[in-house]
Design an enzyme around this catalytic site. Sequence first.
Site, mmCIF file in Angstrom:
data_model
loop_
_atom_site.group_PDB
_atom_site.id
_atom_site.type_symbol
_atom_site.label_atom_id
_atom_site.label_comp_id
_atom_site.label_asym_id
_atom_site.label_seq_id
_atom_site.Cartn_x
_atom_site.Cartn_y
_atom_site.Cartn_z
ATOM 1 N N HIS A 147 1.015 -1.110 -0.027
ATOM 2 C CA HIS A 147 0.162 0.143 -0.055
ATOM 3 C C HIS A 147 0.948 1.265 0.041
ATOM 4 O O HIS A 147 1.920 1.347 0.880
ATOM 5 C CB HIS A 147 -0.951 0.099 1.212
ATOM 6 C CG HIS A 147 -2.025 0.750 1.166
ATOM 7 N ND1 HIS A 147 -1.706 2.049 1.106
ATOM 8 C CD2 HIS A 147 -3.477 0.759 1.118
ATOM 9 C CE1 HIS A 147 -3.123 2.690 0.970
ATOM 10 N NE2 HIS A 147 -4.161 2.059 0.913
ATOM 11 N N ARG A 168 -2.674 1.325 -6.529
ATOM 12 C CA ARG A 168 -1.630 1.069 -5.583
ATOM 13 C C ARG A 168 -0.442 0.427 -5.996
ATOM 14 O O ARG A 168 0.654 0.895 -5.547
ATOM 15 C CB ARG A 168 -2.511 -0.036 -4.673
ATOM 16 C CG ARG A 168 -3.393 0.656 -3.648
ATOM 17 C CD ARG A 168 -4.034 -0.255 -2.753
ATOM 18 N NE ARG A 168 -5.080 0.280 -1.988
ATOM 19 C CZ ARG A 168 -5.812 -0.208 -1.174
ATOM 20 N NH1 ARG A 168 -5.826 -1.677 -1.101
ATOM 21 N NH2 ARG A 168 -6.945 0.659 -0.668
ATOM 22 N N GLU A 218 -10.395 -12.656 3.068
ATOM 23 C CA GLU A 218 -8.928 -12.359 2.869
ATOM 24 C C GLU A 218 -8.248 -13.922 2.507
ATOM 25 O O GLU A 218 -7.100 -13.820 1.980
ATOM 26 C CB GLU A 218 -8.118 -11.493 3.736
ATOM 27 C CG GLU A 218 -6.813 -11.137 3.203
ATOM 28 C CD GLU A 218 -6.102 -10.104 3.896
ATOM 29 O OE1 GLU A 218 -6.870 -9.244 4.607
ATOM 30 O OE2 GLU A 218 -4.887 -9.538 3.839
HETATM 31 C C1 LIG Z 1 -5.043 -0.876 8.021
HETATM 32 C C2 LIG Z 1 -5.944 -1.225 6.873
HETATM 33 C C3 LIG Z 1 -6.709 -0.752 6.428
HETATM 34 C C4 LIG Z 1 -7.703 -1.250 5.318
HETATM 35 N N1 LIG Z 1 -8.457 -0.439 4.687
HETATM 36 C C5 LIG Z 1 -9.489 -1.067 3.894
HETATM 37 C C6 LIG Z 1 -10.595 -0.440 3.313
HETATM 38 O O1 LIG Z 1 -10.530 0.921 3.244
HETATM 39 N N2 LIG Z 1 -11.370 -0.850 2.050
HETATM 40 C C7 LIG Z 1 -11.221 -2.386 2.137
HETATM 41 O O2 LIG Z 1 -12.167 -2.732 1.161
HETATM 42 N N3 LIG Z 1 -10.290 -3.234 2.778
HETATM 43 C C8 LIG Z 1 -9.550 -2.594 3.490
HETATM 44 N N4 LIG Z 1 -8.587 -3.193 4.492
HETATM 45 C C9 LIG Z 1 -8.606 -4.705 3.891
HETATM 46 C C10 LIG Z 1 -9.589 -5.407 4.913
HETATM 47 O O3 LIG Z 1 -9.747 -4.700 6.134
HETATM 48 C C11 LIG Z 1 -9.131 -6.717 5.174
HETATM 49 O O4 LIG Z 1 -8.895 -7.608 3.872
HETATM 50 C C12 LIG Z 1 -10.595 -7.617 5.535
HETATM 51 O O5 LIG Z 1 -11.173 -6.761 6.543
HETATM 52 C C13 LIG Z 1 -10.333 -8.921 5.925
HETATM 53 O O6 LIG Z 1 -11.552 -9.461 6.630
HETATM 54 P P1 LIG Z 1 -11.597 -11.015 6.998
HETATM 55 O O7 LIG Z 1 -12.705 -11.187 7.252
HETATM 56 O O8 LIG Z 1 -11.296 -11.915 5.659
HETATM 57 O O9 LIG Z 1 -10.337 -11.441 8.172
HETATM 58 P P2 LIG Z 1 -10.052 -10.471 9.494
HETATM 59 O O10 LIG Z 1 -10.920 -9.435 9.682
HETATM 60 O O11 LIG Z 1 -8.607 -10.336 9.368
HETATM 61 O O12 LIG Z 1 -10.393 -11.321 10.583
HETATM 62 C C14 LIG Z 1 -9.527 -12.591 10.771
HETATM 63 C C15 LIG Z 1 -10.384 -13.378 11.837
HETATM 64 O O13 LIG Z 1 -9.569 -14.514 12.072
HETATM 65 C C16 LIG Z 1 -9.494 -14.806 13.340
HETATM 66 N N5 LIG Z 1 -8.281 -15.886 13.215
HETATM 67 C C17 LIG Z 1 -7.202 -15.905 12.556
HETATM 68 N N6 LIG Z 1 -6.343 -16.655 12.562
HETATM 69 C C18 LIG Z 1 -6.793 -17.655 13.691
HETATM 70 C C19 LIG Z 1 -6.487 -18.793 14.148
HETATM 71 N N7 LIG Z 1 -5.414 -19.477 14.005
HETATM 72 N N8 LIG Z 1 -7.339 -19.247 15.004
HETATM 73 C C20 LIG Z 1 -8.531 -18.610 15.627
HETATM 74 N N9 LIG Z 1 -8.830 -17.417 14.948
HETATM 75 C C21 LIG Z 1 -8.127 -16.872 14.034
HETATM 76 C C22 LIG Z 1 -9.189 -13.509 14.314
HETATM 77 O O14 LIG Z 1 -9.395 -13.775 15.528
HETATM 78 C C23 LIG Z 1 -10.258 -12.795 13.339
HETATM 79 O O15 LIG Z 1 -11.327 -12.985 14.220
HETATM 80 C C24 LIG Z 1 -7.516 -2.632 5.010
HETATM 81 C C25 LIG Z 1 -6.820 -3.279 5.761
HETATM 82 C C26 LIG Z 1 -5.740 -2.785 6.728
HETATM 83 C C27 LIG Z 1 -4.959 -3.695 7.445
#
Ligand SMILES: Cc1cc2nc3c(=O)[nH]c(=O)nc-3n(C[C@H](O)[C@H](O)[C@H](O)COP(=O)(O)OP(=O)(O)OC[C@H]3O[C@@H](n4cnc5c(N)ncnc54)[C@H](O)[C@@H]3O)c2cc1C
Lengths: 247, 659
Positions: free
Chosen positions: B281, B346, B445
Amino acid sequence: MNLTLKIWRQSGPEDRGAMHEYQVKGISEESSFLEMLDVLNEELFARGEEPIAFDSDCREGICGQCGIVINGIAHGPEVTTTCQLHMRTFHDGDTITIEPWRAEAFPVIKDLVVNRSALDRIIQAGGYISVNTGAAPDAHATPVPKQDADRAFEAAACIGCGACVAACPNASAMLFTSAKVTHLQLLPQGKPENYKRVVNMLNQMDEEGFGSCTNIGECAAVCPKQIPLDVISTLNRQLGKAALKGV
Amino acid sequence: MSDTLIKGLYREGEKIADTKAPLDVPISQSWEERKFKAALVNPANRRKLRVIIVGTGLAGGAAAASLGEMGYNVEVFFYQDSARRAHSIAAQGGINAAKNYRNDNDSVYRLFYDTVKGGDYRARETNVYRLAEVSANIIDQCVAQGVPFAREYGGLLDNRSFGGVQVSRTFYARGQTGQQLLIGAYQALERQVAAGTVTEHPRHEMVEIIVSDGRARGIVSRDMATGKLETHVADAVVLATGGYGNVFFLSTNAMGCNATAIWRAHRKGAYFGNPCFTQIHPTCIPQHGDQQSKLTLMSESLRNDGRIWVPKKAEDCEKDPREIPEEDRDYYLERIYPSFGNLVPRDIASRQAKNMCDEGRGVGPKIDGVARGVYLDFAEAIGRMGKDAVSAKYGNLFDMYERITGDNPYEVPMRIYPAVHYTMGGLWVDYDLESNVPGLYVAGEANFSDHGANRLGASALMQGLSDGYFVLPNTINDYLAHCFNLPKLDESSPDVVEALQSAQARVDRLMAVNGSRSVDSFHKELGHIMWEYCGMERTEEGLKKAIGMIRELRKEYWQNVRVPGKSIGELNQSLEKAGRVADFMELGELMCIDALHREESCGGHFRAESQTPEGEALRHDDKFLYVAAWEWAGEDQPPVLHKEDLIYNNIELKQRSYK
Ligand SMILES: Cc1cc2nc3c(=O)[nH]c(=O)nc-3n(C[C@H](O)[C@H](O)[C@H](O)COP(=O)(O)OP(=O)(O)OC[C@H]3O[C@@H](n4cnc5c(N)ncnc54)[C@H](O)[C@@H]3O)c2cc1C
Ligand code: SF4
Ligand code: FES
């Protein structure tokens, strides 16, 4: 900079715990408070001692996972989260005391880590809008006045860190609970369940062992998201109306 | 499988394909068609079926709430103390949706088109089309839940435009979109907990997956507060565990983000798709020094008004930027890409920033001898709009910047530098989000499918919620409907015992090494190798070197790491990290192998050997128009590459150009 740290250590929920003193050297002013603890932990490791347990995850001031009482103030002397407190706030040679959140409803797990699941249970008691997935009406079907949306947003900014509880002499979770009630009641979607929500959430708060609110205001003073104290009066008004309606 | 070892590192296996997306209907009907064909489960039978969901980010939280509400018996696991803290909370910028509320010609097709193009044509068409299609429902769902999106005075929702696109389709809630969306999903989840359909397991880390008779049937978790390993069986398992950017040590990810769940599944047979596709980023706060634990992102919405520049002359780099006159500034993005300017995607913005710094025109403190920063300047915007308007739009970001750096961005230009942010790779899934291991679903993700080689802004939140609220609840039924006859598994079944024992053996092995180095010191070293050789720019030589270095480091890890404290009876954060870093070491090697085999530049993957005469990324669609899905072949065995050809029936492949 070099610092003297007095840190609460407690090996587990059953241990009595005590303050321990440590010295750290060469801390950069640019470091965050938690990075300073990382440095201390590497030193403890090198000396064959166990690192200090503390909670953090995002380290950006948004997840609410971190939280330490620093020099007697929840999250420390600046109005922010512990992870966003930077060492430039302190001076070379300072002594800093570091303790966990203290509240009956937040039992210590280890050192500076406490269990805050009670806050989740307050949400379970009604901190949501009952809508099932799918088939929601078009988002533009119900306009929301900008002032209401902005105020709801302000209340919704609560990160659930629990500093308000730690700061309150009664260990009340009133600011947290009121923030949620205010957020949801300001939006048309949240109105139908309003009174039930207020009553249920408050009952759960009592059940969890949080104290009651006596309008001291320490909560809002430490809240890293600056949740305004007047959310509590919003809640109280709703509670009054709920009582009149016999909810 | 080929017998020959390619480049001495991997073998090639048979091709694979997604068999679930209906391809015999126009793409606009694929999803309807799939939903129609998917088997249903009678509501009365649903509570007899147990689904394990790991992760409560947007993907996992939304899936758990939705499946719970449908009546399934859901168990959800996460490593934080509350479901509301998942890393999704950190997203600042916004979420895209094809609502066309701005009447600027947006449509499902345009969002689909932009996403495929933005991903440099390495995403699966059908998945992306569905994402665009469902996007409009996401906003409706979230508004109904009380997500306080930004609104205009007329009471309707506000929108903004976001990096790499020319329409305003991004919905936002100040700089806290991720938090507000996640709180919506979390509240829906807590409602189901109260209703008794979902059971939460906070502070529980998944450390192993249970596979029985070729199907995913449960997990082994570790209660982080007590150290106890527990087995949990189910009819299906959903991994929604987020990205693995922390393999780089310094990244914008939360401290606990890890690859353990997906890596354990990979080791039990799940293919890993495009592991090397990492998004860097462009707008992060530069590193300050070696005590640093993570990097902070500044929302890319800043690029809507801020202008990016470096001094034209290297000798000006140490000057106060305010003293450098206009004619001595190089607004390099505006110069090189006149039509997109500071709003290029990006990957392009990141690489150009690196180029400027490598040329010796970077600004700010030097890290390892190079100043790694460029200016993001609001002076012009303040002149044009006034300070108050700038503050209304970006005030919270300016405050955050000031808090972290101690500099006031209203007075002095901000300094930014690229940082590891998002991983487009992840477990391979089909259109149903099912991995190649039956009964193992992967969402958000953690899977690989929707973003290709580069993710456009505001599309990860969209994908997480689309997967969780709308896709899984419709596809997983098709599997669950056939689960009633699965053999019963209990604690004493051999596959359950095996999984538990292997998890225990791993903990014991980590505790037993008892060497002299800390886990963090290994993690930092690994991160260094990854950033240096598998970061923004990769070369064949560098990647080979990195693979050697990672192997050495891994060997040393198992001989010289020391995990203080106890493994049972109390919280042990060093042990938690130790398990995660061990997995990162193996994943890091696979990322390098994947990067090495892909001899093209593509989105977030820039191979120095493959560039145009102007220095832009050069893709090779003739050779690399496929997903690389890697199979684990065993400890110290070369992995096996399976290719899934990417079929573009609806979008014509073009070289991306933003000039
Ligand atoms: C600073 C930042 C800004 C961002 N801004 C944007 C934006 O503006 N727009 C956009 O679209 N995207 C944005 N993104 C990307 C986006 O936030 C993420 O890609 C997305 O939220 C991921 O969601 P998820 O549900 O896949 O996983 P996450 O929200 O990462 O959740 C992972 C979950 O898995 C659990 N977990 C992980 N490993 C284990 C394990 N081994 N055992 C048990 N539990 C586990 C964790 O506890 C958590 O509950 C941003 C990311 C960052 C870092
Ligand atoms: S009200 Fe403030 S202090 Fe209390 S939990 Fe919310 S953010 Fe933390
Ligand atoms: S670590 Fe997330 S708020 Fe401090």
